[in-house]
Write a protein that holds these residues in place. Sequence first.
Motif, short mmCIF file in Angstrom:
data_model
loop_
_atom_site.label_atom_id
_atom_site.label_comp_id
_atom_site.label_asym_id
_atom_site.label_seq_id
_atom_site.Cartn_x
_atom_site.Cartn_y
_atom_site.Cartn_z
N LEU A 60 -6.87 4.14 0.08
CA LEU A 60 -6.10 3.04 0.66
C LEU A 60 -6.27 3.08 2.17
O LEU A 60 -6.20 4.14 2.78
CB LEU A 60 -4.62 3.17 0.32
N TRP A 120 -0.78 12.98 -7.17
CA TRP A 120 -1.18 11.57 -7.02
C TRP A 120 -1.53 11.26 -5.56
O TRP A 120 -2.53 10.58 -5.30
CB TRP A 120 -0.06 10.64 -7.49
N GLN A 121 -0.76 11.76 -4.62
CA GLN A 121 -1.04 11.50 -3.21
C GLN A 121 -2.31 12.21 -2.75
O GLN A 121 -2.91 11.81 -1.76
CB GLN A 121 0.18 11.90 -2.37
N PRO A 124 -10.68 12.01 -3.40
CA PRO A 124 -9.76 11.08 -4.06
C PRO A 124 -10.45 10.23 -5.13
O PRO A 124 -11.67 10.08 -5.15
CB PRO A 124 -9.30 10.20 -2.90
N ASN A 173 0.78 4.39 -2.76
CA ASN A 173 0.65 5.80 -2.41
C ASN A 173 1.96 6.56 -2.63
O ASN A 173 1.98 7.79 -2.56
CB ASN A 173 0.22 5.92 -0.95
N ARG A 174 3.03 5.83 -2.89
CA ARG A 174 4.37 6.37 -3.13
C ARG A 174 5.03 6.93 -1.87
O ARG A 174 5.89 7.80 -1.93
CB ARG A 174 4.34 7.42 -4.23
N ALA A 181 -9.71 12.17 4.61
CA ALA A 181 -9.44 11.57 3.31
C ALA A 181 -10.49 11.98 2.29
O ALA A 181 -10.17 12.25 1.11
CB ALA A 181 -9.38 10.05 3.43
N LEU A 228 0.83 -1.20 0.00
CA LEU A 228 0.00 0.00 0.00
C LEU A 228 0.86 1.26 0.00
O LEU A 228 0.52 2.24 -0.67
CB LEU A 228 -0.93 0.00 1.22
N ARG A 229 1.96 1.24 0.73
CA ARG A 229 2.83 2.41 0.79
C ARG A 229 3.50 2.67 -0.57
O ARG A 229 3.76 3.82 -0.92
CB ARG A 229 3.88 2.24 1.88
N CYS A 269 -4.94 9.74 -4.38
CA CYS A 269 -4.87 8.41 -3.76
C CYS A 269 -4.74 8.60 -2.25
O CYS A 269 -3.64 8.58 -1.70
CB CYS A 269 -3.68 7.64 -4.33
N ALA A 270 -5.86 8.81 -1.58
CA ALA A 270 -5.85 9.11 -0.14
C ALA A 270 -5.49 7.86 0.66
O ALA A 270 -5.80 6.74 0.25
CB ALA A 270 -7.22 9.64 0.29
N MET A 271 -4.86 8.08 1.82
CA MET A 271 -4.43 6.94 2.65
C MET A 271 -4.90 7.13 4.08
O MET A 271 -4.82 8.22 4.66
CB MET A 271 -2.90 6.84 2.61
#
Length: 278
Positions: free
Chosen positions: A167, A76-77, A163, A48-49, A158, A44-45, A80-82
């Motif tokens: 994730l 992108w981050q 998003p 999300n990069r 988030a 997952l990390r 693509c919420a985390m």
Amino acid sequence: MFQLKNVTRQFGKKIAVNSVTFDIPQGQMVGIIGRSGAGKSTLLRMINRLNDVSSGSIHFGDLEVSSLRGAALRRWQRDCAMIFQQFNLVPRLDVLTNVLLGRLNHRSTVLSILNMFTREERIMAIGALERLGIEQTALQPAGTLSGGQQQRVAIARALMQQPKMLLADEPIASLDPLNAKIVMDALRDINERDGITVVTNLHTLDTARNYCERIIGMAHGRVVFDGQPRDLTAAAVAEIYGGGAQIEESMTSTSISIPAAQDNQKSAGVKPLALAGL
């Protein structure tokens, strides 16, 4: 379409994720299961990069996520919420401000430094809290909330990112059964109502069966299972967790003896766990 192609992550001599390949169509809810150390969080990390890939590539449509840098990576981050197991809130700030922090990647640096949120953003934040049933906590310091409430604040934050993908890294691992169910219900609602792709790491089989339309099982950094909940047989579970593992699916985080939970579990063939005094 979201795609991983032969994605590997190596830390020194240790291979945490080993040549993982799969596609996720837009709007799918996917649960990733496996033992501790199987590579779930690292995977997952990388999506999300927060971690770079050692080899292979990650794509979202025509965008090569694994090669992004600078402003493109920040976008992108944002998209693509985390959500993390430990919530990652600022305890001394009130709930509303914590939620508004989800807008940082939509705003200029100067406005962020000055903490100047617009009236529309504040209305949006209150709406996110109302959706998650915790609007009454808006002016409380985030650190005074229960774990379940804090995780819902993290989900509201988030949502403020608007998003395309969400994730969640073990979002219910530290929660009691009732709060775990509330959080998973919220993630499913976001997936179904908003059409947002949700990928969540889970440590409990019944939760994956009840909430996810697709389950990916990892062992030793590799994908060893990829299918629908009904395909997750005893043999598949043994491959994911090890042949000697004794898995009692009823002893899990979201099996609680309330009617809605029982109905879901019966349809999935899972025996509910009665928790006296919950």
